[in-house]
Design an enzyme around this catalytic site. Structure first.
Site, PDB file in Angstrom:
ATOM      1  N   ASP A  13       0.809  -1.227   0.000  1.00  0.00           N
ATOM      2  CA  ASP A  13       0.000   0.000   0.000  1.00  0.00           C
ATOM      3  C   ASP A  13       0.841   1.274   0.000  1.00  0.00           C
ATOM      4  O   ASP A  13       0.419   2.303   0.519  1.00  0.00           O
ATOM      5  CB  ASP A  13      -0.956   0.051   1.224  1.00  0.00           C
ATOM      6  CG  ASP A  13      -1.784  -1.191   1.343  1.00  0.00           C
ATOM      7  OD1 ASP A  13      -2.264  -1.667   0.308  1.00  0.00           O
ATOM      8  OD2 ASP A  13      -1.951  -1.691   2.470  1.00  0.00           O
ATOM      9  N   LYS A  16       2.350   2.323  -5.007  1.00  0.00           N
ATOM     10  CA  LYS A  16       3.110   1.869  -6.181  1.00  0.00           C
ATOM     11  C   LYS A  16       2.323   2.100  -7.470  1.00  0.00           C
ATOM     12  O   LYS A  16       2.897   2.395  -8.508  1.00  0.00           O
ATOM     13  CB  LYS A  16       3.430   0.368  -6.065  1.00  0.00           C
ATOM     14  CG  LYS A  16       4.327   0.037  -4.905  1.00  0.00           C
ATOM     15  CD  LYS A  16       4.521  -1.462  -4.774  1.00  0.00           C
ATOM     16  CE  LYS A  16       3.301  -2.226  -4.371  1.00  0.00           C
ATOM     17  NZ  LYS A  16       2.776  -1.989  -3.021  1.00  0.00           N
ATOM     18  N   GLY A  40      -4.249  -4.353  -4.403  1.00  0.00           N
ATOM     19  CA  GLY A  40      -5.295  -3.457  -4.888  1.00  0.00           C
ATOM     20  C   GLY A  40      -4.660  -2.158  -5.286  1.00  0.00           C
ATOM     21  O   GLY A  40      -3.996  -1.513  -4.475  1.00  0.00           O
ATOM     22  N   HIS A  41      -4.781  -1.797  -6.537  1.00  0.00           N
ATOM     23  CA  HIS A  41      -4.197  -0.544  -7.004  1.00  0.00           C
ATOM     24  C   HIS A  41      -5.307   0.391  -7.434  1.00  0.00           C
ATOM     25  O   HIS A  41      -6.169   0.020  -8.215  1.00  0.00           O
ATOM     26  CB  HIS A  41      -3.273  -0.807  -8.202  1.00  0.00           C
ATOM     27  CG  HIS A  41      -2.007  -1.491  -7.819  1.00  0.00           C
ATOM     28  ND1 HIS A  41      -1.128  -2.006  -8.737  1.00  0.00           N
ATOM     29  CD2 HIS A  41      -1.474  -1.727  -6.618  1.00  0.00           C
ATOM     30  CE1 HIS A  41      -0.107  -2.536  -8.096  1.00  0.00           C
ATOM     31  NE2 HIS A  41      -0.296  -2.382  -6.817  1.00  0.00           N
ATOM     32  N   GLN A 225       2.188  -5.790  -3.072  1.00  0.00           N
ATOM     33  CA  GLN A 225       2.640  -5.965  -1.679  1.00  0.00           C
ATOM     34  C   GLN A 225       3.956  -5.208  -1.447  1.00  0.00           C
ATOM     35  O   GLN A 225       4.235  -4.265  -2.167  1.00  0.00           O
ATOM     36  CB  GLN A 225       2.788  -7.456  -1.320  1.00  0.00           C
ATOM     37  CG  GLN A 225       1.455  -8.193  -1.197  1.00  0.00           C
ATOM     38  CD  GLN A 225       0.881  -8.623  -2.518  1.00  0.00           C
ATOM     39  OE1 GLN A 225       1.574  -9.143  -3.386  1.00  0.00           O
ATOM     40  NE2 GLN A 225      -0.402  -8.414  -2.716  1.00  0.00           N
TER      41      GLN A 225
HETATM   42  P1  IMP Z   1      -2.341 -12.737   2.060  1.00  0.00           P
HETATM   43  O1  IMP Z   1      -1.393 -12.191   1.040  1.00  0.00           O
HETATM   44  O2  IMP Z   1      -3.782 -12.502   1.708  1.00  0.00           O
HETATM   45  O3  IMP Z   1      -2.056 -14.163   2.407  1.00  0.00           O
HETATM   46  O4  IMP Z   1      -2.121 -11.919   3.420  1.00  0.00           O
HETATM   47  C1  IMP Z   1      -0.930 -12.008   4.186  1.00  0.00           C
HETATM   48  C2  IMP Z   1      -0.569 -10.648   4.782  1.00  0.00           C
HETATM   49  O5  IMP Z   1      -0.193  -9.764   3.745  1.00  0.00           O
HETATM   50  C3  IMP Z   1      -1.731  -9.967   5.508  1.00  0.00           C
HETATM   51  O6  IMP Z   1      -1.203  -9.238   6.605  1.00  0.00           O
HETATM   52  C4  IMP Z   1      -2.273  -9.023   4.471  1.00  0.00           C
HETATM   53  O7  IMP Z   1      -2.956  -7.934   5.061  1.00  0.00           O
HETATM   54  C5  IMP Z   1      -0.996  -8.591   3.778  1.00  0.00           C
HETATM   55  N1  IMP Z   1      -1.204  -8.157   2.395  1.00  0.00           N
HETATM   56  C6  IMP Z   1      -1.384  -8.931   1.311  1.00  0.00           C
HETATM   57  N2  IMP Z   1      -1.518  -8.181   0.205  1.00  0.00           N
HETATM   58  C7  IMP Z   1      -1.406  -6.903   0.590  1.00  0.00           C
HETATM   59  C8  IMP Z   1      -1.421  -5.660  -0.105  1.00  0.00           C
HETATM   60  O8  IMP Z   1      -1.564  -5.577  -1.335  1.00  0.00           O
HETATM   61  N3  IMP Z   1      -1.254  -4.550   0.652  1.00  0.00           N
HETATM   62  C9  IMP Z   1      -1.061  -4.607   1.982  1.00  0.00           C
HETATM   63  N4  IMP Z   1      -1.031  -5.737   2.679  1.00  0.00           N
HETATM   64  C10 IMP Z   1      -1.202  -6.879   1.987  1.00  0.00           C
END
Ligand code: IMP
Length: 433
Positions: A13, A16, A40-41, A225
């Protein structure tokens, strides 16, 4: 011939998408390389707001080719939803422009159900996943039992593989977790239809990127991420299941480092995190409310994918230096500087204290940050609105000083600075003399 990468330096977040949007104007190809629709962009173009989870943000620039690399896990329902949505807005999402790696993995309803089941079982120790099925999909990949997009070339065979996978996953869901599982035949039928629609998009993304680079194209790798969510190098186990770092970009695109030019680390001017896990500079007082916002504005700190309020805190330059090291950043992009306006004084974490010891760098990676207390630099804030700033000299001296301190601590130049949500609200020190 250059390959430029945009990489999150924090917990995701970082903004990017908007940096990609900016640089995509100068690129021929924009490629996602890891993760799935947990990302999510949000891209703002004039009056239109695009929320994308899988398709690279570069798609809103009509001249770019957009790729989904082998490091990704793809939920075909979400992907087709985005294709249809963008298509309805007049964006060209034909297979000439959008290409999917045959080696990327397919995410199914079983993965989503397993994600929820695993989180429920963790109970008090929840990771706080996005519940998009990401972990279970990568688990199947690592176990060598996953389904790859390439299998969609033969939809009927693909459907039987999906059926078998749903059957096997269903047993785990029901027997181990006591969860209901989706009907394997129904899912197989739906996935057969997805395959028929998606097979024209399949390609060898690594080969495509390599050839384009040899031919002189500029390729932009769009990270999802962030570094601290990297499976190897993040705050394990509070991480995602992919590699959002520079090595992960090369792996997930399928090319070596020969053509690398810019490796841009994107960091917010402060720190945020969704989900569980350590966060040494987290704040909870009225500063937190200021940094997070109320949720009324699209830029307030609420998750694009989950809508969850993000945890917020002061910028942590110990972790940022770590991200510089892991990724080999060549420069930084600092986003949301305008959000700091009116906060006075500002704080910036310059080192960690552990009893008598002072650490400028992490002694043993970021997995256990509990022994550390942040040591802050207090810097004067500013009260002028930054939204009109377009050049370095337009920034108040206090803002210049704040960025200067980040540069000192990271030994990198902050070349891009965003000062508002619109495309043009950015200071480009990469092209300024
Ligand atoms: P997962 O990727 O859904 O398995 O989540 C694992 C961890 O990564 C959690 O703490 C999510 O909130 C975090 N996470 C996954 N994708 C994002 C993102 O795009 N932005 C921020 N946090 C993310």
């Amino acid at each position: 011939m250059p390959l430029d990468l945009i990489i999150g330096a924090q917990w995701g977040d970082e903004g990017k998408g908007r940096i990609t949007d900016l640089l995509a104007a100068e690129a021929d190809i924009v490629a996602r390389y890891s993760g799935g629709d947990n990302a999510g962009h949000t891209i703002t173009v004039g009056e239109q707001i695009f929320k994308l989870h899988l398709i690279p943000s570069g798609i809103v620039h009509p001249h770019t080719i957009c790729l989904l690399g082998s490091g990704m896990v793809v939920n075909p329902a979400i992907l087709l939803g985005e294709i249809d949505h963008l298509g309805s807005l007049g964006v060209d999402v034909s297979p000439q422009r959008l290409k999917l790696s045959s080696a990327a993995h397919v995410l199914t309803p079983a993965h989503i159900a397993l994600d929820a089941a695993e989180e429920t079982r963790r109970s008090g120790d929840m990771l706080g996943t996005t519940r998009r099925g990401i972990g279970p999909a990568y688990k199947d990949k690592a176990a060598r039992s996953g389904l790859r997009l390439g299998a969609m070339r033969r939809p009927e065979d693909f459907a039987s593989q999906v059926q078998e996978h749903m059957q096997a996953a269903g047993e785990v869901l029901e027997r181990i977790y006591g969860f209901d599982s989706p009907d394997p035949d129904e899912v197989a039928g739906i996935y057969c239809d997805y395959a028929k629609r998606l097979r024209p998009y399949l390609t060898d993304v690594g080969g495509h990127v390599a050839q384009a680079l040899e031919d002189g194209a500029t390729v932009l790798g769009e990270g999802a991420q962030g570094t601290l969510l990297d499976l190897d190098h993040g705050t394990y186990p509070f991480v995602t299941s992919s590699y959002p770092t520079t090595p992960g970009a090369l792996l997930g695109l399928g090319v070596g480092p020969k053509h690398l030019r810019r490796i841009i680390g994107v960091t917010k001017a402060f720190q945020t995190r969704v989900g569980s896990g350590p966060f040494p500079t987290e704040v909870f007082d009225e500063t937190a409310e200021r940094l997070r916002g109320t949720g009324e504005n699209p830029w307030d700190e609420f998750g694009t994918t989950t809508g969850r309020p993000r945890r917020v805190g002061w910028l942590d330059c110990v972790l940022l230096r770590y991200a510089v090291r892991v990724n080999g950043f060549t420069e930084l992009a600092l986003t949301k500087l305008d959000i700091l306006t009116g906060l006075d004084p500002l704080k910036l974490c310059a080192a960690y204290r552990q009893e008598e010891d002072r650490h400028k760098d992490l002694p043993d990676g970021p997995a256990d940050l509990s022994p550390f207390t942040p040591e802050y630099n207090e810097l004067p804030g500013w009260h002028n609105d930054l939204w009109e700033a377009r050049h370095w000299d337009d920034l108040p001296p206090e803002a210049q000083n704040y960025i200067g301190r980040v540069e000192e601590l990271t030994k990198l130049k902050v070349k891009l600075i965003s000062v508002g949500p619109e495309r043009e609200q950015v200071i480009r020190r990469d092209i300024e003399a």
